[in-house]
Enzyme design. Structure first.
Site, mmCIF file in Angstrom:
data_model
loop_
_atom_site.group_PDB
_atom_site.id
_atom_site.type_symbol
_atom_site.label_atom_id
_atom_site.label_comp_id
_atom_site.label_asym_id
_atom_site.label_seq_id
_atom_site.Cartn_x
_atom_site.Cartn_y
_atom_site.Cartn_z
ATOM 1 N N LYS A 80 0.844 -1.206 0.000
ATOM 2 C CA LYS A 80 0.000 0.000 0.000
ATOM 3 C C LYS A 80 0.874 1.250 0.000
ATOM 4 O O LYS A 80 0.607 2.201 -0.727
ATOM 5 C CB LYS A 80 -0.925 0.011 1.220
ATOM 6 C CG LYS A 80 -2.028 -1.018 1.155
ATOM 7 C CD LYS A 80 -3.104 -0.777 2.197
ATOM 8 C CE LYS A 80 -2.626 -1.006 3.607
ATOM 9 N NZ LYS A 80 -2.304 -2.402 3.941
ATOM 10 N N CYS A 170 -12.090 2.528 16.356
ATOM 11 C CA CYS A 170 -10.977 1.568 16.289
ATOM 12 C C CYS A 170 -10.124 1.496 17.544
ATOM 13 O O CYS A 170 -9.606 0.439 17.862
ATOM 14 C CB CYS A 170 -10.123 1.787 15.050
ATOM 15 S SG CYS A 170 -9.253 3.328 14.963
ATOM 16 N N MET A 171 -9.933 2.584 18.267
ATOM 17 C CA MET A 171 -8.937 2.543 19.336
ATOM 18 C C MET A 171 -9.453 2.942 20.718
ATOM 19 O O MET A 171 -8.688 2.994 21.670
ATOM 20 C CB MET A 171 -7.762 3.467 18.974
ATOM 21 C CG MET A 171 -6.950 2.974 17.819
ATOM 22 S SD MET A 171 -6.597 1.199 17.865
ATOM 23 C CE MET A 171 -5.660 1.063 19.363
ATOM 24 N N GLY A 375 -4.827 1.604 14.785
ATOM 25 C CA GLY A 375 -5.285 1.314 13.429
ATOM 26 C C GLY A 375 -4.832 2.345 12.416
ATOM 27 O O GLY A 375 -4.278 2.009 11.370
ATOM 28 N N GLN A 376 -5.032 3.617 12.729
ATOM 29 C CA GLN A 376 -4.823 4.663 11.734
ATOM 30 C C GLN A 376 -3.494 5.388 11.952
ATOM 31 O O GLN A 376 -2.956 5.383 13.060
ATOM 32 C CB GLN A 376 -5.980 5.661 11.805
ATOM 33 C CG GLN A 376 -7.332 5.022 11.540
ATOM 34 C CD GLN A 376 -8.437 6.054 11.526
ATOM 35 O OE1 GLN A 376 -8.567 6.809 10.582
ATOM 36 N NE2 GLN A 376 -9.232 6.093 12.569
HETATM 37 S S1 SF4 Z 1 2.429 2.556 7.192
HETATM 38 FE FE1 SF4 Z 1 1.384 0.580 7.054
HETATM 39 S S2 SF4 Z 1 0.487 0.599 5.018
HETATM 40 FE FE2 SF4 Z 1 2.068 2.178 5.015
HETATM 41 S S3 SF4 Z 1 3.920 1.181 4.275
HETATM 42 FE FE3 SF4 Z 1 3.936 1.032 6.503
HETATM 43 S S4 SF4 Z 1 3.011 -0.933 6.960
HETATM 44 FE FE4 SF4 Z 1 2.476 -0.428 4.855
#
Ligand code: SF4
Length: 753
Positions: A80, A170-171, A375-376
Site C-alpha cells: 500500500k 478503532c482505538m 489502526g490509523q
Molecule cells: S504505514 Fe502501514 S500501510 Fe504504510 S507502508 Fe507502513 S506498513 Fe504499509
C-alpha cells in the site's frame, strides 16, 4: 519462478514471515520508475505503523516514493505504501471545488457560497437549539494540527464538546485500557521492543495484513533467534497465525476467559513476580475497590484452564502451554489491535492483557511490554493526544475533571468556566442524535461514516433527513458519504499540505508539503480557520495564521503535562524522521519506555524505585479483576453463525483511496465471504459460489472463499468494498466504558444464493 513487481511486493508483505524463516528476508524497499527533481519527507497514511516515506517529485507531480531510511521502517514499505503515488495521482476522482446540494443534486459553488451556507446553518442551530446541537466528526487520518484546531474551535470557541471521530471506532478501548491500567493513555513501550522481545503474544491482531512492516520486524526477530516464541490467539488462522509456534483458535468473544485462565496458570506455576506487583500494582475489582492478591487468586478460581476450555473451546492443555510460555519468557511482548478493541468488553480485554505483564513484572525493560497497535496513522497523535474526543481535553486531560478544565482554560487564555463541564456525545450517540434530528449541524472531516459506521443503514437514513445539515471535507467524489452531505468541500490531499502524524509508538513525524493542491482545494487547517472566523470565534482563542502556529501552541500546551513534547520544534522535525514523546527539550532524544527511571523525563533521576506510574494518584498501576461476559449478540437457532469483519492487506479502510490504485484494485477488486471448509460442505457451498449472509439488520450476497482460515461457525468479510458495505449487517452495540462499537461479533445465517 519469475514474479511481477506486484507479486513480489504482495508476497513480501503478506508472507514475509515465511520468507524470513527460510532465511531470505524480503526487500520491500520500493522505488517506482521516474527520476525525481526532489525528495520530500512524509509518512504513509495507510496504517498505524506510520512508515516514513520519501516522495519523489518531478515538475510538480509525484512520480515515485521510497521508504525513509531514517524513520523506524528503515526504508521498507509494504504494497500500500508503495502505491501512494498512484493514489495521489488519481486526480480525475478528486473533488476540486466546493459543491452545495440543490434539489438532491450537488451543484458547483464558490468557496464563499459554500462557507456562508455552512456558517449560516451552524449559527442558526446554535441560536435556536444551543451549542450542543452542532458537532464535529473527525479522523485518525487528519493531521494533528487539524484535530487540535477543530477541537479548540468547538470546545473553546463554540463551547460545544460534541467532538468525535473515527478513532472511537478503532482505538477507544485501547485508550480505556491504558487509562484504567496506568492512569494515562498510549503505549508505554516502542517498536524497538520488537527487536528484544523473546516471546510475542499476539492477540486479536492480524499483523501480516494490517501492520505488515511491523510484522516483518517480528518475523526478523524470530529469524535472528529461533528460540523466540510466537503465540497467536485469533479465531482465524491468518498469515500471522501461520508463523506462530502456537495458534490458539477460540470461540469469538471468549478471550477474557482465556486471559484470566493464563493468569491462573502463571500463579499456579509460580511464574508470577510478587516483588514487582507488591511494589507497583494495586488489585482492583470492577466496582473500583482495592483488594489483595488473595482475592485475585480467589477470583481466578472461576477461570481454571478446564473452566475456560468450556467457555472458549480452547483445550485446557493449550491454555497451560501458552501461559507457561508467556510466564517463562525473559521479555514477553503482547501486541493487539481491533480483535480486542472492537468488542463490548474491549476495555476489559485490554486490561486483562496488561494484567499478564503486571503479574509477571514484565514491563519497563527492553522487549517486555504491552503494546496496542493502533489502526490509523494519526489516531494516536492526532485524536488521542490532542483530546479530540467528546470526553477528553488535550494531553490526557478529561472534561469531567474541573481541575483539568481549569488548567487548560488558563493555558488557552479563556475565562474560567468557558469549557462546558459535560462531555459531549460519543460517536454512536452522536450519529443517533443526528438521525433523530437532535444534532442539527455536523462538520465531517477526512472520514467516511456512511460506510464505516456499524449498522450503517440506520445512520444513512438519518443523513437523508431534511432538517439536519452535514458539511463534508472529502478529497474523493465517489466516497459513500458524499451521497448524503449538504455541502462538499475540497480539501488538499496527502502531500499537498504540511503537518504531523503520530503513530502507534508515540512517534511524531512531520509530513512536508510536496506538491501544490489541485483546483480550488485548500488544506483543512485553512478551511477550519475560515470557518472559525466566519462563525465569529474570538481571534484571541484562534490566533493562528498557519499550521506551524498551531503546532507551536500545541507544543507549549503539552509542556505542562507528562505528554511534554516541547522539544519537537519544526526545525527539528524537518531534520529528523520522527521523535517519540515525552521529549521536553530540543536536545532530548525522545523516550522509548515510559514510567522507567532514567528513561522517562517525567521521573526525577533520584527517584528511589525503578518504575513510577505517575498517571495514578499513588503511582501504582492497576491490575483489574474483570470477569468474562458473553457478546452482545451470540449465535442462536435462527442465526447460528458468527460474522466478523476486518481488513485485507491490499486495502485501507473504506477503500476510497486504495481502490484508486489499479494495482491494488486488480489485486483485490471485491469483498468476499470467507467460509470454513466444514461449513461450506454443510451448506453445499463451493469456492466462488454466491452466498447469502443475513443478520437481524440486513442481508447481502458475497462470493465464497472456502478455506481453513475461519474456524467452523465463523465467517469473515472485509469492509473496504463500497459496493458491498458489510456494515449494513453489523451491530451497533458498544463497550460501556470506551463506547467503541462491536464490529467483530454478530449473529448471522448463511446459505448458498
Ligand atoms: S504505514 Fe502501514 S500501510 Fe504504510 S507502508 Fe507502513 S506498513 Fe504499509
Amino acid at each position: 519462478m519469475k514474479l511481477t513487481r506486484r507479486e513480489v511486493l504482495k508476497s513480501a508483505a503478506a508472507a514475509s514471515a515465511f520468507m524470513a524463516l527460510n532465511g531470505t528476508l524480503p526487500d520491500m524497499a520500493v522505488a517506482a520508475p521516474g527520476e525525481p527533481d526532489k525528495w520530500v519527507k512524509a509518512v504513509c497514511r495507510f496504517c498505524g505503523t506510520g512508515c516514513g516515506v520519501m516522495i519523489g517529485v518531478k515538475n510538480g507531480k509525484v512520480v515515485t516514493v521510497k521508504g525513509d531510511p531514517n524513520n523506524h521502517n528503515k526504508g521498507f514499505l509494504c504494497l500500500k505504501g508503495a502505491e501512494l503515488p498512484s493514489i495521489v495521482n488519481a486526480t480525475k476522482s478528486r473533488v476540486t471545488r466546493p459543491y452545495i446540494r440543490n434539489n438532491g443534486q450537488l451543484v458547483p459553488a464558490s468557496w464563499d457560497e459554500a462557507m456562508n451556507l455552512v456558517v449560516s446553518k451552524f449559527k442558526s442551530a446554535i441560536k435556536e437549539h444551543g451549542p450542543t446541537s452542532v458537532a464535529y466528526y473527525g479522523s485518525g487520518q487528519a493531521l494533528t494540527e487539524e484535530s487540535y484546531l477543530a477541537n479548540k474551535i468547538w470546545k473553546a470557541g463554540l463551547r460545544c464538546n460534541n467532538v468525535e471521530g473515527n478513532p472511537r471506532l478503532c482505538m477507544a478501548s485501547a485508550v480505556g485500557g491504558y487509562y484504567t491500567s496506568f492512569g494515562k493513555d498510549e503505549p508505554i513501550g516502542c517498536y524497538k521492543d520488537i527487536d528484544a522481545a523473546t516471546c510475542f503474544f499476539i492477540i486479536g491482531a492480524n499483523m501480516s495484513e494490517c501492520h505488515p512492516i511491523l510484522f516483518k520486524r517480528v518475523a526478523a526477530r524470530k529469524q535472528a533467534d529461533p528460540n523466540v516464541k510466537i503465540i497467536v490467539v485469533d479465531p482465524r488462522r491468518t498469515n500471522t497465525a501461520r508463523i506462530a509456534d502456537i495458534h490458539v483458535s477460540f470461540k469469538p468473544g471468549t478471550d477474557l476467559a482465556i486471559l484470566n485462565a493464563m493468569a491462573y496458570v502463571i500463579i499456579e506455576e509460580e511464574l508470577d513476580n510478587p516483588r514487582f506487583y507488591n511494589k507497583y500494582v494495586n488489585f482492583m475489582t470492577n466496582d473500583k475497590k482495592k483488594v489483595d492478591f488473595k482475592a485475585y487468586r480467589k477470583f481466578l478460581q472461576d477461570y481454571t484452564p478446564e473452566k475456560a476450555e468450556k467457555i472458549s473451546g480452547v483445550p485446557a492443555e493449550q491454555i497451560r502451554t501458552i501461559a507457561k510460555m508467556f510466564g517463562n519468557a525473559s521479555a514477553p511482548m503482547s501486541l493487539w489491535t481491533m480483535g480486542l478493541n472492537q468488542h463490548i468488553r474491549g476495555v476489559w480485554a485490554n486490561n486483562l492483557t496488561t494484567n499478564l505483564h503486571l503479574l509477571t513484572g514484565q514491563l519497563g525493560k527492553p522487549g517486555a511490554t504491552n503494546f496496542s497497535l493502533t489502526g490509523q496513522p494519526n489516531a494516536c497523535g492526532g485524536v488521542r493526544d490532542t483530546g479530540s474526543l467528546c470526553h477528553l481535553l488535550p494531553a490526557g486531560r478529561m472534561i469531567k475533571k474541573s481541575k483539568d478544565r481549569a488548567a487548560l482554560e488558563k493555558q488557552w487564555g479563556l475565562k474560567p468556566g468557558t469549557i462546558a463541564p459535560k462531555p459531549g456525545l460519543h460517536t454512536i450517540a452522536l450519529w443517533n442524535a443526528f438521525s433523530e434530528g437532535k444534532i442539527k449541524a455536523m462538520f465531517v472531516l477526512c472520514t467516511n461514516p456512511a460506510q464505516s459506521l456499524p449498522n450503517v443503514n440506520m445512520y444513512t437514513e438519518g443523513m437523508k433527513r431534511k432538517d439536519n445539515f452535514m458539511v463534508l471535507s472529502e478529497p474523493f467524489m465517489d466516497a459513500e458519504t458524499v451521497k448524503y452531505c449538504d455541502v462538499l468541500l475540497p480539501p488538499a490531499f496527502w502531500c499537498e499540505k504540511r503537518g504531523v502524524y503520530g503513530c502507534t509508538e508515540r512517534r511524531y513525524s512531520l509530513l512536508m508539503k510536496a506538491i501544490e493542491p489541485i483546483g480550488e482545494c485548500r488544506p483543512d487547517v485553512d478551511i477550519l480557520l475560515d470557518f472559525a472566523k466566519r462563525m465569529g470565534v474570538d481571534p484571541k482563542v484562534i490566533p493562528f495564521n498557519n499550521v506551524d502556529d498551531i503546532w507551536d501552541e500545541w507544543r507549549e500546551v503539552s509542556s505542562a503535562t507528562p505528554y511534554n513534547f516541547k522539544g519537537m520544534t519544526r526545525a527539528r522535525q524537518e531534520k529528523e524522521s520522527g521523535i517519540l514523546w515525552p521529549c521536553p527539550t530540543e536536545d532530548h532524544p525522545g523516550t522509548c519506555h515510559r514510567y522507567v527511571r532514567g528513561e522517562d523525563p517525567n521521573i526525577p533521576k533520584d527517584y528511589k524505585n525503578k518504575m513510577w506510574f505517575y498517571g495514578t494518584k499513588d503511582g501504582k498501576a492497576r491490575l483489574w479483576l474483570r470477569p468474562y461476559a458473553p457478546a452482545a449478540e451470540e449465535p442462536d437457532a435462527k442465526y447460528p453463525m458468527v460474522l466478523t469483519t476486518g481488513r485485507v492487506i491490499d486495502h485501507w479502510h473504506t477503500g476510497t483511496m486504495t481502490m484508486k490504485s489499479p494495482v491494488l484494485r486488480r489485486s483485490f477488486p471485491n469483498a468476499y465471504v470467507e467460509v470454513n471448509i466444514d461449513d461450506a460442505k454443510k451448506h453445499g457451498i463451493k469456492n466462488g459460489d454466491n452466498v447469502l449472509l443475513e443478520t437481524r439488520r440486513d442481508k447481502m450476497v458475497f462470493q465464497a472463499k472456502v478455506s481453513d482460515v475461519c474456524r467452523p461457525g465463523l465467517v469473515f468479510v472485509p469492509w473496504f468494498d463500497q459496493n458491498l458495505i458489510i456494515n449494513k449487517l453489523t451491530l451497533n452495540a458498544f463497550d460501556k466504558g470506551s463506547k467503541q462499537p462491536e464490529y467483530k461479533i454478530c449473529a448471522v445465517r448463511i446459505k448458498k444464493a
